[in-house]
Design an enzyme around this catalytic site. Structure first.
Site, mmCIF file in Angstrom:
data_model
loop_
_atom_site.group_PDB
_atom_site.id
_atom_site.type_symbol
_atom_site.label_atom_id
_atom_site.label_comp_id
_atom_site.label_asym_id
_atom_site.label_seq_id
_atom_site.Cartn_x
_atom_site.Cartn_y
_atom_site.Cartn_z
ATOM 1 N N LEU A 93 5.664 -3.959 -7.587
ATOM 2 C CA LEU A 93 5.635 -2.764 -6.746
ATOM 3 C C LEU A 93 4.926 -3.109 -5.434
ATOM 4 O O LEU A 93 3.741 -2.875 -5.293
ATOM 5 C CB LEU A 93 4.929 -1.624 -7.488
ATOM 6 N N HIS A 94 5.673 -3.716 -4.506
ATOM 7 C CA HIS A 94 5.113 -4.036 -3.187
ATOM 8 C C HIS A 94 5.378 -2.857 -2.264
ATOM 9 O O HIS A 94 5.908 -1.834 -2.705
ATOM 10 C CB HIS A 94 5.713 -5.341 -2.649
ATOM 11 N N SER A 95 5.055 -2.965 -0.996
ATOM 12 C CA SER A 95 5.097 -1.786 -0.121
ATOM 13 C C SER A 95 6.466 -1.098 -0.069
ATOM 14 O O SER A 95 6.539 0.117 -0.137
ATOM 15 C CB SER A 95 4.608 -2.122 1.283
#
Length: 89
Positions: free
Chosen positions: A15-17
């Site tokens: 869950l990156h930006s």
């Protein structure tokens, strides 16, 4: 009543930006109060900074909780998203 589901995250890059923004967009579509839990830390599922603070990576175990009128649908959609079963827009 609260709906809770624990899953293993299988998003390719965790869950990156960008995926966190998509998650928040999906969460905001629900009326229910949404929480995401990792390592006993609980954050608002509608908060981008909160989600990013969890540092969710592929293979992590997380719990999605929702309470409200559309709690079942919210947990179903959001956990499917984290399991990479539905598209990231």
């Amino acid at each position: 009543m609260m709906v809770t589901k624990q899953i293993i995250v299988t998003l390719t890059n965790g869950l990156h930006s960008k995926t966190a923004q998509s998650f928040v967009r999906k969460a905001l579509a629900f009326q229910s109060d949404i929480k995401v839990v990792r390592h006993n830390k609980m954050v608002d599922g509608k908060s981008l900074l909160g989600l990013l603070s969890l540092g969710i990576a592929t293979g992590n175990v997380v719990t999605v909780k929702a309470e409200g009128l559309d709690e079942k649908e919210a947990v179903s959609i959001l956990t499917s998203f984290l399991k990479n079963e539905i598209d990231v827009e």
